[in-house]
Design a protein around this motif. Structure first.
Motif, PDB file in Angstrom:
ATOM      1  N   ARG A 216      30.347  53.455 -31.152  1.00  0.00           N
ATOM      2  CA  ARG A 216      30.805  54.083 -32.454  1.00  0.00           C
ATOM      3  C   ARG A 216      30.972  53.262 -33.551  1.00  0.00           C
ATOM      4  O   ARG A 216      30.640  53.732 -34.697  1.00  0.00           O
ATOM      5  CB  ARG A 216      32.082  54.590 -32.093  1.00  0.00           C
ATOM      6  N   ASP A 217      31.427  52.139 -33.395  1.00  0.00           N
ATOM      7  CA  ASP A 217      31.533  51.030 -34.299  1.00  0.00           C
ATOM      8  C   ASP A 217      30.061  51.063 -35.424  1.00  0.00           C
ATOM      9  O   ASP A 217      30.098  50.896 -36.518  1.00  0.00           O
ATOM     10  CB  ASP A 217      32.041  49.754 -33.923  1.00  0.00           C
ATOM     11  N   ALA A 218      28.962  50.700 -34.427  1.00  0.00           N
ATOM     12  CA  ALA A 218      27.836  50.571 -34.973  1.00  0.00           C
ATOM     13  C   ALA A 218      27.092  51.761 -35.744  1.00  0.00           C
ATOM     14  O   ALA A 218      26.620  51.406 -36.778  1.00  0.00           O
ATOM     15  CB  ALA A 218      26.685  50.073 -33.863  1.00  0.00           C
ATOM     16  N   ASN A 281      33.158  53.996 -26.673  1.00  0.00           N
ATOM     17  CA  ASN A 281      34.081  52.996 -26.624  1.00  0.00           C
ATOM     18  C   ASN A 281      33.560  51.801 -26.047  1.00  0.00           C
ATOM     19  O   ASN A 281      34.130  50.779 -25.663  1.00  0.00           O
ATOM     20  CB  ASN A 281      35.313  53.328 -25.935  1.00  0.00           C
ATOM     21  N   LYS A 282      32.042  51.454 -25.795  1.00  0.00           N
ATOM     22  CA  LYS A 282      31.676  50.224 -25.188  1.00  0.00           C
ATOM     23  C   LYS A 282      30.389  50.147 -26.227  1.00  0.00           C
ATOM     24  O   LYS A 282      29.744  50.900 -26.702  1.00  0.00           O
ATOM     25  CB  LYS A 282      31.281  50.769 -23.640  1.00  0.00           C
ATOM     26  N   ALA A 312      18.338  51.456 -34.684  1.00  0.00           N
ATOM     27  CA  ALA A 312      18.340  50.191 -35.369  1.00  0.00           C
ATOM     28  C   ALA A 312      19.589  49.776 -35.722  1.00  0.00           C
ATOM     29  O   ALA A 312      19.784  48.549 -35.514  1.00  0.00           O
ATOM     30  CB  ALA A 312      17.281  50.452 -36.806  1.00  0.00           C
ATOM     31  N   ARG A 313      20.466  50.330 -35.875  1.00  0.00           N
ATOM     32  CA  ARG A 313      22.016  49.976 -36.091  1.00  0.00           C
ATOM     33  C   ARG A 313      22.519  49.034 -34.641  1.00  0.00           C
ATOM     34  O   ARG A 313      22.903  48.444 -34.937  1.00  0.00           O
ATOM     35  CB  ARG A 313      22.891  51.227 -36.122  1.00  0.00           C
ATOM     36  N   LEU A 314      22.113  49.790 -33.729  1.00  0.00           N
ATOM     37  CA  LEU A 314      22.418  49.245 -32.242  1.00  0.00           C
ATOM     38  C   LEU A 314      21.751  47.953 -32.291  1.00  0.00           C
ATOM     39  O   LEU A 314      22.236  47.119 -31.457  1.00  0.00           O
ATOM     40  CB  LEU A 314      22.097  50.299 -31.140  1.00  0.00           C
ATOM     41  N   GLN A 315      20.584  47.656 -32.706  1.00  0.00           N
ATOM     42  CA  GLN A 315      19.729  46.326 -32.855  1.00  0.00           C
ATOM     43  C   GLN A 315      20.155  45.495 -33.918  1.00  0.00           C
ATOM     44  O   GLN A 315      19.591  44.226 -33.985  1.00  0.00           O
ATOM     45  CB  GLN A 315      18.368  46.752 -32.954  1.00  0.00           C
ATOM     46  N   THR A 316      21.052  45.949 -34.631  1.00  0.00           N
ATOM     47  CA  THR A 316      21.679  45.308 -35.921  1.00  0.00           C
ATOM     48  C   THR A 316      20.642  45.060 -37.006  1.00  0.00           C
ATOM     49  O   THR A 316      20.849  44.066 -37.700  1.00  0.00           O
ATOM     50  CB  THR A 316      22.152  43.888 -35.401  1.00  0.00           C
ATOM     51  N   PHE A 317      19.827  45.825 -37.271  1.00  0.00           N
ATOM     52  CA  PHE A 317      18.886  45.948 -38.338  1.00  0.00           C
ATOM     53  C   PHE A 317      19.715  46.444 -39.409  1.00  0.00           C
ATOM     54  O   PHE A 317      20.198  47.605 -39.181  1.00  0.00           O
ATOM     55  CB  PHE A 317      17.690  46.719 -38.121  1.00  0.00           C
TER      56      PHE A 317
END
Length: 377
Positions: A216-218, A281-282, A312-317
């Motif tokens: 959720r944060d990402a 939440n994880k 891509a957000r989950l991969q931090t791009f």
């Protein structure tokens, strides 16, 4: 000090973006950075993505799009001198998903081109990346062979040697919103190590699970713009939408409460990622780049697959990182990449080692060290 970098199997540029973001200032004010010089991949879309984002020009001629066996390694007129080297050699034959052919597969032996670069250019350091399954391929023999050749690229009688530090990085412990576990091997040329340049595994930045960055944060903080690039949604059949509506967050197609008419009739192994919805939440489960129906990662609330921008957000791009190609080509690139945030932490630690800047560190994964592996044969 600027380290000129060469790279094989560049993909869309996760490793290179991490290297590009790494920046260390020594106590005397000297700045330590890494600069792209040349790279290679056989995937035309990945090469265009890399060139657009890392070089600033989709047709940059420093990105060589061709099979690695046709790349003129050692020809300085084509591949100029470098000080450091990176390669995320293909993981297809080492992955836990698939036939796990290891060195006997089509992709398994491709690491040897990285060894060839070490022989020809003798870089001051290198970074190699692969899946956790590398350690068990070919009953562990593949990993030992690879570590031996990376330690002594010219063999036992050669004058080139590296102090090699393999480690299993759990990226969720480094602020990446994803449970992605990868082996990263860092090598420092031995003559430099003897002068006091020693790489140590950087300590996790979010070691406490309560501090992990969540799905959720990402994805939601900040919200992704509706017109964001690579953000097309998948059109699902009504049956899939209804099935997803019956699967709670964090559960998959094998959820015990799923009505019978939505249950999959599958014999044998049941992949846990099939129609698996994220737990908001994880951290996410591992983003992958291939697979058929049911493997696209699914939103925890909306009954749909994630968009490529969400992956891509989950991969931090960052959102301004442009992926070139159609939706499936982009999905492949995102899933095969190294998370830039995780890569930056590794490159920052290397630069700090050269700059003489202290940092918190941990001991590397014991069972991955060559002396331990050889002692257990």
């Amino acid at each position: 000090m600027i380290f000129r970098k060469g790279e094989l199997f560049n993909g869309p540029g996760g490793l290179s973006l991490g290297a590009k973001m790494a920046n260390v200032v020594a106590d005397d004010g000297e700045v330590f950075k890494i600069q792209h010089v040349w790279s290679n991949d056989y995937d035309i879309n990945a090469c265009k993505t890399f060139a657009h984002n890392i070089c600033g020009n989709e047709d940059d001629n420093s990105v060589h799009c061709c099979p690695v066996d046709s790349l003129p390694i050692g020809d300085r007129t084509v591949l100029p001198e470098i000080d450091c080297f990176a390669f995320g050699f293909p993981c297809n034959d080492y992955s836990q998903v698939g036939e796990k052919k290891g060195l006997e597969g089509t992709f398994g032996p491709l690491y040897s081109y990285g060894v060839k670069v070490l022989k020809e250019y003798r870089p001051k350091f290198f970074v190699a990346e692969n899946v956790g399954g590398l350690q068990s391929a070919n009953e562990g023999k593949a990993f030992i062979k690879i570590l031996k050749e990376l330690t002594k690229p010219n063999g036992d009688n050669g004058d080139l040697e590296y102090v090699v530090t393999p480690n299993l990085y759990k990226f969720e412990e480094y602020g990446v919103p994803q449970a992605r576990h990868r082996i990263i091997i860092v090598g420092i040329r031995k003559d430099l190590a003897e002068e006091g340049i020693v790489y140590r595994v950087p300590a996790p930045t979010t070691a406490n699970p309560l501090d992990y960055v969540t799905s959720r944060d990402a994805i939601c903080n900040p919200p992704i713009a509706e017109d964001a690039l690579n953000n097309e949604r998948t059109k699902h059949k009504n049956h899939v939408v209804e099935m997803l509506n019956h699967i709670p967050a964090g559960e998959n197609a094998w959820y015990i409460g799923l009505p019978e008419k939505y249950q999959l009739q599958v014999r044998g192994a049941r992949l846990s990622s099939i129609y698996k919805r994220l737990d908001p939440n994880k951290p996410a489960y591992t983003v992958t780049g291939s697979g058929g129906g049911g493997t696209h990662m699914y939103h925890w609330e909306e009954p749909r697959a994630l968009t490529n921008r969400e992956r891509a957000r989950l991969q931090t791009f960052p959102d301004d990182f442009v992926f070139v190609g159609n939706k499936e080509a982009v999905r492949k690139q995102v899933g095969m990449a190294v998370p830039p945030k995780g890569a930056k932490i590794v490159f920052d630690a290397i630069l700090k080692s050269f700059a003489g800047v202290d940092y918190d560190y941990v001991e590397p994964t014991a069972k991955l060290q060559l002396d331990v592996l050889l002692a257990n044969i």
